[in-house]
Design a protein around this motif. Sequence first.
Motif, PDB file in Angstrom:
ATOM      1  N   LEU A  90      21.025  21.874 -36.003  1.00 20.02           N
ATOM      2  CA  LEU A  90      19.919  22.812 -36.225  1.00 20.02           C
ATOM      3  C   LEU A  90      18.938  22.281 -37.270  1.00 20.02           C
ATOM      4  O   LEU A  90      17.723  22.444 -37.127  1.00 20.02           O
ATOM      5  CB  LEU A  90      20.467  24.180 -36.633  1.00 20.02           C
ATOM      6  N   LEU A  91      19.469  21.626 -38.310  1.00 20.63           N
ATOM      7  CA  LEU A  91      18.601  21.036 -39.335  1.00 20.63           C
ATOM      8  C   LEU A  91      17.741  19.927 -38.731  1.00 20.63           C
ATOM      9  O   LEU A  91      16.544  19.837 -39.009  1.00 20.63           O
ATOM     10  CB  LEU A  91      19.438  20.495 -40.496  1.00 20.63           C
ATOM     11  N   ARG A  92      18.332  19.087 -37.882  1.00 16.95           N
ATOM     12  CA  ARG A  92      17.562  18.016 -37.227  1.00 16.95           C
ATOM     13  C   ARG A  92      16.488  18.603 -36.318  1.00 16.95           C
ATOM     14  O   ARG A  92      15.366  18.083 -36.260  1.00 16.95           O
ATOM     15  CB  ARG A  92      18.466  17.104 -36.399  1.00 16.95           C
ATOM     16  N   LEU A  93      16.810  19.671 -35.589  1.00 20.80           N
ATOM     17  CA  LEU A  93      15.813  20.301 -34.715  1.00 20.80           C
ATOM     18  C   LEU A  93      14.695  20.951 -35.520  1.00 20.80           C
ATOM     19  O   LEU A  93      13.523  20.879 -35.141  1.00 20.80           O
ATOM     20  CB  LEU A  93      16.484  21.321 -33.799  1.00 20.80           C
ATOM     21  N   LEU A  94      15.049  21.564 -36.640  1.00 22.67           N
ATOM     22  CA  LEU A  94      14.026  22.152 -37.513  1.00 22.67           C
ATOM     23  C   LEU A  94      13.112  21.066 -38.067  1.00 22.67           C
ATOM     24  O   LEU A  94      11.892  21.221 -38.094  1.00 22.67           O
ATOM     25  CB  LEU A  94      14.694  22.927 -38.648  1.00 22.67           C
ATOM     26  N   GLU A  95      13.707  19.961 -38.495  1.00 21.35           N
ATOM     27  CA  GLU A  95      12.900  18.844 -38.991  1.00 21.35           C
ATOM     28  C   GLU A  95      11.993  18.304 -37.887  1.00 21.35           C
ATOM     29  O   GLU A  95      10.819  18.011 -38.136  1.00 21.35           O
ATOM     30  CB  GLU A  95      13.817  17.733 -39.504  1.00 21.35           C
ATOM     31  N   ALA A  96      12.518  18.177 -36.671  1.00 26.74           N
ATOM     32  CA  ALA A  96      11.710  17.679 -35.557  1.00 26.74           C
ATOM     33  C   ALA A  96      10.519  18.591 -35.292  1.00 26.74           C
ATOM     34  O   ALA A  96       9.397  18.117 -35.104  1.00 26.74           O
ATOM     35  CB  ALA A  96      12.578  17.562 -34.299  1.00 26.74           C
ATOM     36  N   TRP A  97      10.756  19.898 -35.316  1.00 27.99           N
ATOM     37  CA  TRP A  97       9.668  20.852 -35.110  1.00 27.99           C
ATOM     38  C   TRP A  97       8.608  20.688 -36.204  1.00 27.99           C
ATOM     39  O   TRP A  97       7.410  20.658 -35.919  1.00 27.99           O
ATOM     40  CB  TRP A  97      10.217  22.276 -35.110  1.00 27.99           C
ATOM     41  N   GLY A  98       9.059  20.583 -37.451  1.00 26.39           N
ATOM     42  CA  GLY A  98       8.123  20.423 -38.561  1.00 26.39           C
ATOM     43  C   GLY A  98       7.346  19.122 -38.494  1.00 26.39           C
ATOM     44  O   GLY A  98       6.148  19.080 -38.781  1.00 26.39           O
ATOM     45  N   LEU A  99       7.996  18.036 -38.119  1.00 26.57           N
ATOM     46  CA  LEU A  99       7.292  16.756 -37.995  1.00 26.57           C
ATOM     47  C   LEU A  99       6.288  16.788 -36.852  1.00 26.57           C
ATOM     48  O   LEU A  99       5.187  16.241 -36.967  1.00 26.57           O
ATOM     49  CB  LEU A  99       8.289  15.610 -37.794  1.00 26.57           C
ATOM     50  N   TRP A 100       6.664  17.415 -35.745  1.00 24.96           N
ATOM     51  CA  TRP A 100       5.741  17.501 -34.615  1.00 24.96           C
ATOM     52  C   TRP A 100       4.481  18.257 -35.015  1.00 24.96           C
ATOM     53  O   TRP A 100       3.387  17.937 -34.583  1.00 24.96           O
ATOM     54  CB  TRP A 100       6.427  18.183 -33.433  1.00 24.96           C
ATOM     55  N   ARG A 101       4.642  19.257 -35.861  1.00 30.57           N
ATOM     56  CA  ARG A 101       3.507  20.060 -36.333  1.00 30.57           C
ATOM     57  C   ARG A 101       2.899  19.509 -37.622  1.00 30.57           C
ATOM     58  O   ARG A 101       2.039  20.150 -38.223  1.00 30.57           O
ATOM     59  CB  ARG A 101       3.955  21.492 -36.544  1.00 30.57           C
ATOM     60  N   ALA A 102       3.363  18.323 -38.058  1.00 32.31           N
ATOM     61  CA  ALA A 102       2.851  17.623 -39.244  1.00 32.31           C
ATOM     62  C   ALA A 102       2.954  18.471 -40.504  1.00 32.31           C
ATOM     63  O   ALA A 102       2.033  18.539 -41.316  1.00 32.31           O
ATOM     64  CB  ALA A 102       1.421  17.145 -39.015  1.00 32.31           C
ATOM     65  N   LYS A 103       4.103  19.104 -40.702  1.00 29.99           N
ATOM     66  CA  LYS A 103       4.346  19.909 -41.906  1.00 29.99           C
ATOM     67  C   LYS A 103       4.829  19.001 -43.028  1.00 29.99           C
ATOM     68  O   LYS A 103       5.662  18.118 -42.822  1.00 29.99           O
ATOM     69  CB  LYS A 103       5.401  20.990 -41.637  1.00 29.99           C
ATOM     70  N   ALA A 104       4.322  19.227 -44.228  1.00 30.69           N
ATOM     71  CA  ALA A 104       4.685  18.390 -45.372  1.00 30.69           C
ATOM     72  C   ALA A 104       6.169  18.505 -45.696  1.00 30.69           C
ATOM     73  O   ALA A 104       6.828  17.506 -46.006  1.00 30.69           O
ATOM     74  CB  ALA A 104       3.850  18.769 -46.596  1.00 30.69           C
ATOM     75  N   TRP A 105       6.728  19.704 -45.616  1.00 28.84           N
ATOM     76  CA  TRP A 105       8.138  19.877 -45.947  1.00 28.84           C
ATOM     77  C   TRP A 105       9.027  19.071 -45.007  1.00 28.84           C
ATOM     78  O   TRP A 105      10.080  18.575 -45.403  1.00 28.84           O
ATOM     79  CB  TRP A 105       8.547  21.351 -45.928  1.00 28.84           C
TER      80      TRP A 105
END
Length: 156
Positions: A90-105
Amino acid sequence: MTADTPYDPRPHAHPGLHAIALFEAAKGLLALLAASGLELLGPAPLVRWLQELTSRFQLDPDHGALAWLSQTINPDSVHLAAAAVLAYGLLRLLEAWGLWRAKAWASWLGCISAAVYLPLDVYALFRHPGWLSTIVLIVNLIVVAVLARDLVKRRR
């Protein structure tokens, strides 16, 4: 981009962010599959598999890591392992979503989590030199470099 214009990663997201996002999403999906497999299989096949490994490699069934592991596998330990793998996925999927949306976190999360593995990758390269350990180190270095570059651009 001028010095007084803030960095907005969304319109010109580095293609590396999307590539890393896809890689992290794949790791997350594999982890979810592994967690599901642990829950569906339960402890019995795992114990049988360890016993087969022990006999195939003619290891002492009463001593060593495989013996200890086969003694500690029970329904509770399998549930705990499945929960840990699920959380990782779930953490990897959350990170993937954030990277796809170019989120700084997400860039911070990815950069730190990849950098944590670098000393282990270097150790593995010296301990077991070969193309696989070299590729793993190079991929992690590229991930850290791309995400660090994104974070530096955001600070300007």
